[in-house]
Design a protein around this motif. Structure first.
Motif, PDB file in Angstrom:
ATOM      1  N   ALA A 182      79.699  72.053  56.398  1.00 30.80           N
ATOM      2  CA  ALA A 182      80.349  71.632  57.641  1.00 30.80           C
ATOM      3  C   ALA A 182      79.725  70.364  58.226  1.00 30.80           C
ATOM      4  CB  ALA A 182      80.295  72.758  58.658  1.00 30.80           C
ATOM      5  N   ASP A 183      78.443  70.146  58.001  1.00 33.90           N
ATOM      6  CA  ASP A 183      77.785  68.956  58.549  1.00 33.90           C
ATOM      7  C   ASP A 183      78.017  67.700  57.710  1.00 33.90           C
ATOM      8  OD1 ASP A 183      76.241  69.566  56.350  1.00 33.90           O
ATOM      9  OD2 ASP A 183      74.327  69.563  57.425  1.00 33.90           O
ATOM     10  N   GLY A 184      78.844  67.797  56.653  1.00 29.98           N
ATOM     11  CA  GLY A 184      79.162  66.650  55.817  1.00 29.98           C
ATOM     12  C   GLY A 184      78.272  66.508  54.601  1.00 29.98           C
ATOM     13  N   THR A 185      77.310  67.390  54.451  1.00 24.24           N
ATOM     14  CA  THR A 185      76.406  67.351  53.309  1.00 24.24           C
ATOM     15  C   THR A 185      77.102  67.924  52.074  1.00 24.24           C
ATOM     16  OG1 THR A 185      74.529  67.675  54.783  1.00 24.24           O
ATOM     17  CG2 THR A 185      74.153  68.136  52.470  1.00 24.24           C
ATOM     18  N   VAL A 186      76.811  67.338  50.926  1.00 22.89           N
ATOM     19  CA  VAL A 186      77.327  67.834  49.651  1.00 22.89           C
ATOM     20  C   VAL A 186      76.129  68.164  48.772  1.00 22.89           C
ATOM     21  CG1 VAL A 186      78.644  67.276  47.577  1.00 22.89           C
ATOM     22  CG2 VAL A 186      79.420  66.444  49.792  1.00 22.89           C
ATOM     23  N   GLU A 187      76.091  69.396  48.270  1.00 23.07           N
ATOM     24  CA  GLU A 187      75.034  69.811  47.362  1.00 23.07           C
ATOM     25  C   GLU A 187      75.613  69.924  45.960  1.00 23.07           C
ATOM     26  OE1 GLU A 187      72.873  73.277  48.472  1.00 23.07           O
ATOM     27  OE2 GLU A 187      72.577  72.577  50.519  1.00 23.07           O
ATOM     28  N   ILE A 188      74.964  69.281  45.001  1.00 22.61           N
ATOM     29  CA  ILE A 188      75.386  69.331  43.614  1.00 22.61           C
ATOM     30  C   ILE A 188      74.431  70.254  42.869  1.00 22.61           C
ATOM     31  CG2 ILE A 188      75.826  68.002  41.522  1.00 22.61           C
ATOM     32  CD1 ILE A 188      76.142  65.525  43.311  1.00 22.61           C
ATOM     33  N   ALA A 189      75.007  71.160  42.078  1.00 16.71           N
ATOM     34  CA  ALA A 189      74.201  72.096  41.287  1.00 16.71           C
ATOM     35  C   ALA A 189      74.542  71.943  39.814  1.00 16.71           C
ATOM     36  CB  ALA A 189      74.462  73.520  41.728  1.00 16.71           C
ATOM     37  N   GLY A 206      76.145  61.720  54.457  1.00 10.83           N
ATOM     38  CA  GLY A 206      76.764  60.531  55.032  1.00 10.83           C
ATOM     39  C   GLY A 206      77.728  59.819  54.109  1.00 10.83           C
ATOM     40  N   GLY A 207      77.576  58.501  54.037  1.00 11.55           N
ATOM     41  CA  GLY A 207      78.470  57.662  53.244  1.00 11.55           C
ATOM     42  C   GLY A 207      78.419  57.958  51.758  1.00 11.55           C
ATOM     43  N   ARG A 208      77.235  58.317  51.267  1.00  8.21           N
ATOM     44  CA  ARG A 208      77.121  58.656  49.844  1.00  8.21           C
ATOM     45  C   ARG A 208      77.924  59.912  49.520  1.00  8.21           C
ATOM     46  NH1 ARG A 208      72.904  56.701  46.474  1.00  8.21           N
ATOM     47  NH2 ARG A 208      72.979  58.761  45.542  1.00  8.21           N
ATOM     48  N   ALA A 209      77.913  60.886  50.428  1.00  8.44           N
ATOM     49  CA  ALA A 209      78.686  62.113  50.214  1.00  8.44           C
ATOM     50  C   ALA A 209      80.180  61.803  50.200  1.00  8.44           C
ATOM     51  CB  ALA A 209      78.358  63.140  51.295  1.00  8.44           C
TER      52      ALA A 209
END
Length: 76
Positions: free
Chosen positions: A13-20, A31-34
C-alpha cells in the motif's frame, strides 16, 4: 538464453515493491524505481524483467568461459 523462473513480486500500500526469487527476498524497490519496474513488468515478460532488476540471472555461458584456454590461468 534460458528463461528465468521462480520470481514473484508483491505490491504494498505504501508503494513499495518486494521482489522474491524462489521464496526469498531478492530486492525492494521504492518510489520512482518501483513505478518504473511495474511499468516494465506490464509491458514485457515479468520473469525476465525481475531477473534483470535483481541481477539474479545467468547468461548460460559461465562454464564455457571458465574452460576457455585464455581463462584457465595456471591450469593446463
Amino acid at each position: 538464453m534460458p528463461r528465468p523462473q521462480g520470481f514473484g513480486y508483491a505490491r504494498h500500500a505504501d508503494g513499495t515493491v518486494e521482489i522474491a526469487h524462489r521464496g526469498r527476498a531478492a530486492g525492494t524497490l521504492r518510489g520512482g524505481r518501483a513505478e518504473k519496474f511495474l511499468a516494465e513488468t506490464a509491458a514485457g515478460d515479468p520473469q525476465l524483467v525481475m531477473a534483470r532488476w535483481t541481477g539474479a540471472y545467468r547468461h548460460g555461458n559461465e562454464r564455457t568461459a571458465r574452460d576457455h584456454p585464455r581463462n584457465r590461468g595456471g591450469r593446463r
